[in-house]
Scaffold this motif. Structure first.
Motif, PDB file in Angstrom:
ATOM      1  N   LYS A   1      -0.014  -3.301  -7.330  1.00  0.00           N
ATOM      2  CA  LYS A   1       0.001  -2.679  -5.993  1.00  0.00           C
ATOM      3  C   LYS A   1      -1.284  -1.892  -5.742  1.00  0.00           C
TER       4      LYS A   1
ATOM      5  N   CYS B   1      -4.096  -2.090  -7.174  1.00  0.00           N
ATOM      6  CA  CYS B   1      -5.261  -2.970  -7.175  1.00  0.00           C
ATOM      7  C   CYS B   1      -5.412  -3.631  -5.800  1.00  0.00           C
TER       8      CYS B   1
ATOM      9  N   PRO C   1       7.190  -3.867  -9.063  1.00  0.00           N
ATOM     10  CA  PRO C   1       7.352  -3.069 -10.277  1.00  0.00           C
ATOM     11  C   PRO C   1       6.049  -2.394 -10.712  1.00  0.00           C
TER      12      PRO C   1
END
Ligand SMILES: Nc1ncnc2c1ncn2[C@@H]1O[C@H](COP(=O)(O)OP(=O)(O)OP(=O)(O)O)[C@@H](O)[C@H]1O
Length: 886
Positions: free
Chosen positions: A696, A698, A691
């Motif tokens: 993601k 990071c 979500p």
């Protein structure tokens, strides 16, 4: 200060009342000074000429208009002889550096024409003025104009068909390098890495010598040069082989260019020669010492293109362009300015050479294991000033006495530094072991000659210690005796006249005077000559006092002159040793970077990555080096990564899916053969879903940053890491509209993606954060699919592809070198808890609708969205659909 020099925004001037073009004046009608001004201006038509007049630097004609506009100063006019009034604006002389800095930052060249004699010496004739300095963005030396944390590069390019040569120098540190290549894209990338303040371009433009400010264009500028820099249009001649070569040979006193490593690099030689000529032309007054020219090859380093440098936030953040929050911010534990600049250079030019990387790692390890050594070194390094730049200023004759004292202080630390590293193994530390005697002697001499804290001005005395020079001591004694005479005068005259309030004073206009309150004026002796009447006091002189004054002033001038001469001789001695000092400075900078990285590794718990020539990326419990430091300790959730391991290649994994049909359907027999040999336990490409805000981006950046850190030789934020060397790192993350070039978000995204697909190799690391979001969903999804497939099958670059299109998870079912990972969340009835954990498997749904519900979209909208979603999903089994293609 007159109103004309004040810093208030200029009211719209009435241009009809004065002349604002120096070409249009009748020179015979100009007064002497203005004639000198226009003649000087003729020599520098493309620069802003700051012309010293008393306490101001003034600009006239078109320069006055430009100055007023750019710095928001008042534009006024001044009578310039019979010719009438000319446009004028100006700045106070003591603040010229500040104003010149602003102009240079805006991309202007600035010429300083200063008074080189005192107005009183001129005795009625025109005060002598000379050009003392030419400032262009790439040729700054003044401390206040340079950022200590970064180099200030002047570059020169030569382009011949698809081949190019690039030379660059930082005249404040002496660094001078040159290279050439055959791919214009590499030239652009190199310029973007260097971020030069000024780029010299040989052209046949009619306006040679002009400086194009960032964004300004010229038909004479080659297309491949990025518009964001200042370009100086130069004549082709000094960039020709015939001129460039002998100029380099002469400058570096070598017989052949082989010694400089560029004998076989004609374009590199031409660029370097052109750059040298520019320095000779603009730095006539202060020739700068340059280090020996070195040549290098762009492809010897990890290529990090500008987009990637930006996306990985290496030197500044994407959001607001600040240093705080960048990788450099997180890693920089250096103690000196030289170390800070070196770390920046290392980060912008990571290595490919494993030996070089391991040598740096060995040093870091040694410094981590030896805590007392590390701490003593850091403590000592903190006391070392910017030797590189201090030497540069000494060499160019712009250093003041404080600079030389700082330099001496720093040089005298070197023997201590050397004694700390006597037992060390690392060649980086061993380089500090030998301090040339000449430097120790130089430091001693500077300390012995210069007072501990000298004034900034170098022509007004107070610099040199007693007993350095007998003549100086003699002159000092005379001046002191005379000063004592003046001091006694007050006491004597009070006694003689009986006026207890009598004072002896000094001002620039009248020199020494005796001041008496007006009430006592009738008691003044007959030999007093009245000079000035103020509201409450009368000022007098006496013949004796004037005679003394003449002596004092001459003696003081002689004294100051002698001090100045002794000082400049010392400065010259420093300049003679520029090369030795700078060689050692480089060693100090490298040791400083490595000490800082060791300190960081200890405090952040970094591990030494094992560096290999293969393709493996194996990171256990990796962390994002910047986000980790921004969160409270222990809050960052570590994640592992396994990509592209060659040892795991197996030969019998079929491309066919459960239905046994895929090999045929993908219609790429050669590719499928390669794919057959891979396994998705160690995939080349990871599809990463999860979500919004789950982590993601990071994770994606964390892998890129760890790889990059490893290739500068640093330890990395992980429990364990085994990393194959990458040739390039590519990133593509959510683009913003590029308004400057009028490109839409989607076009920017496609351009960036095309660049990756055209340049990535199986040795590259590719980080894709969403592709295809800027267009219709199905277009976007189709492009994303095709891109991922192409990278996995044709390029085989190690790739992480973060996406909200969870349909891409199907790729893993048909391509064995693709694996699905997801960033996990915990779903509660009225909230989603982010776990930030990356785990195998694809997200089975996107959380967009859920997020909409939590954000408060009406229930009926949510319900309807779910129905639509259900319908779409029924028809979106991509892998199965592709089977039916011919
Ligand atoms: N491993 C982690 N440990 C702790 N916090 C994390 C971790 N990863 C990410 N975060 C935090 O979560 C925030 C959101 O992360 P990130 O921007 O990577 O999400 P994203 O999944 O890419 O979101 P989007 O899909 O909206 O772009 C980050 O600002 C960071 O503070």
């Amino acid at each position: 200060m007159t109103a004309s020099h004040s810093e208030t925004p200029s009211p719209k001037p009435d241009a009809s009342t004065f002349i604002s073009d120096h070409q249009q004046v009748d020179r015979s009608k100009l007064s002497q000074m203005y004639l000198h001004y226009v003649e000087t201006k003729d020599k520098y038509p493309h620069a802003i000429l700051l012309y010293r007049v008393g306490d101001f630097f003034e600009c006239y004609f078109q320069d006055a208009v430009k100055l007023a506009q750019e710095l928001e100063l008042v534009l006024t006019s001044k009578q310039a002889g019979e010719q009438g009034r000319v446009a004028m604006s100006g700045v106070p002389h003591h603040a010229w550096e500040r104003y010149a800095t602003l102009l240079v930052e805006k991309g202007y060249a600035v010429v300083i024409c200063d008074q080189v004699e005192d107005a009183s010496e001129a005795a009625g004739r025109l005060v002598r003025r000379e050009v003392t300095r030419i400032l262009t963005p790439g040729t700054l030396l003044e401390e206040g104009m340079l950022k200590s944390s970064r180099n200030n590069y002047l570059a020169a390019v030569v382009i011949a068909a698809n081949h190019w040569g690039l030379a660059y120098a930082d005249i404040s540190t002496g660094e001078f390098l040159t290279t050439q290549g055959s791919d214009l894209e590499h030239l652009t990338q190199e310029l973007m890495r260097l971020q030069p303040s000024e780029v010299l371009v040989p052209t046949n433009a009619p306006d040679l010598g002009s400086l194009l400010r960032p964004g300004e264009t010229s038909p004479h500028l080659p297309q491949c040069l990025p518009p964001s820099f200042c370009y100086s249009l130069r004549s082709q001649v000094p960039f020709s082989q015939g001129e460039a070569r002998p100029r380099l040979l002469q400058k570096f006193k070598v017989r052949s260019l082989e010694g400089l490593g560029c004998d076989h690099l004609p374009l590199a030689v031409r660029a370097a020669g052109g750059l040298l000529e520019y320095l000779e032309d603009t730095q006539k007054e202060n020739p700068v010492p340059l280090q020996r020219l070195r040549s290098y090859t762009v492809t010897d380093y990890l290529i990090v293109d500008n987009q990637t440098r930006r996306n990985l936030e290496i030197t500044q953040t994407v959001r607001d362009g600040t240093f705080h929050g960048s990788l450099l911010w997180a890693l920089d534990k250096t103690s000196t300015a030289m170390g800070g600049r070196a770390l920046r250079r290392w980060l912008l030019q990571p290595l490919l050479d494993i030996k070089g990387i391991r040598a740096r790692q060995d040093t870091i390890q040694e410094l981590m294991e030896n805590t007392p050594l590390r701490q003593d070194l850091r403590q000592l390094l903190r006391q070392i000033y910017d030797l590189e730049r201090l030497t540069g200023r000494a060499g160019s004759g712009t250093a003041n006495a404080r600079d030389l004292v700082a330099l001496a202080d720093s040089l005298s630390r070197l023997p201590e530094l050397s004694s700390l590293v006597t037992e060390t193994r690392s060649p980086f530390l061993k380089a500090l072991q030998k301090v040339p005697t000449v430097l120790e002697e130089l430091a001693q001499k500077l300390h012995a000659h210069l007072v501990e804290s000298p004034p900034i001005l170098i022509k007004e005395g107070g610099l040199i210690r007693p007993s350095v020079n007998p003549l100086l001591d003699e002159r000092k004694a005379t001046v002191e005796a005379d000063q004592q005479w003046i001091a006694n005068l007050e006491v004597d005259e009070r006694a003689k006249t009986g006026i207890s309030t009598l004072k002896v004073g000094f001002n620039k206009t009248f020199g020494y005077y005796i001041s008496i309150s007006r009430a006592k004026a009738d008691q003044v002796p007959a030999n007093y000559i009245r000079k000035q009447t103020l509201t409450n006091e009368e000022r007098y002189i006496t013949p004796d006092l004037k005679e003394r004054e003449a002596r004092i002033l001459t003696a003081r001038d002689d004294l100051n002159q002698l001090e100045y001469e002794i000082f400049t001789a010392l400065r010259e001695e420093v300049a003679q040793e520029a090369e030795v000092i700078r060689n050692l400075s480089r060693a100090v900078a490298a040791a400083d970077v490595l000490c800082g990285l060791a300190e960081l590794a200890v405090h952040q718990g970094y591990c030494r990555p094992e560096m290999l020539p293969g393709r493996e990326i194996n990171i256990v419990d990796g962390r994002h080096p910047v986000v980790e430091q921004s969160l409270p300790p222990g809050f960052f959730v570590p994640n592992s990564t396994q990509l592209g391991e060659e040892s795991s290649v197996i030969s019998h994994v079929s491309l066919a899916d459960d239905q046994g049909q895929m090999t045929k359907d993908i219609d790429a027999p050669a590719a499928s053969r390669r794919v057959e040999e891979m396994t998705n336990d160690n995939p080349d490409l990871i599809i990463l879903t999860g979500p919004n805000a789950s982590g993601k981006s990071c994770y994606l950046r964390q892998v890129g940053l760890i790889q990059l850190m490893a290739q500068i030789g640093s330890f990395v934020p992980a429990r364990f890491a085994r990393l194959g060397i990458c040739d390039r790192i590519f990133t593509r993350v959510g683009a913003v509209d590029d308004l400057a070039t009028g490109q839409s978000t989607f076009m920017v995204e496609m351009n960036e993606t095309a660049n990756i697909l055209n340049h990535a190799t199986s040795r590259s690391l590719v980080l894709l954060d969403e592709i295809g979001r800027g267009t219709a969903t199905f277009d976007g999804l189709s492009i994303a699919w095709a891109v991922a497939e192409y990278i996995a099958v044709d390029i085989r670059a190690r790739t992480i592809f973060a996406t909200h299109y969870h349909e891409l998870n199907e790729l893993a079912s048909i391509l064995p070198n693709v694996a699905n990972y997801q960033v996990t969340v915990k779903e509660l009835p009225d909230q989603i808890i982010f776990l930030h954990q990356v785990q195998p498997g694809g997200a089975d749904k996107s959380y967009g609708i859920e997020a909409g519900r939590l954000a408060g979209l009406p229930a009926v909208v949510i319900q309807r969205a779910k129905q639509v979603m259900g319908q779409i999903e029924k028809h979106s089994k991509i892998a199965m659909g592709l089977q039916n293609l011919d």
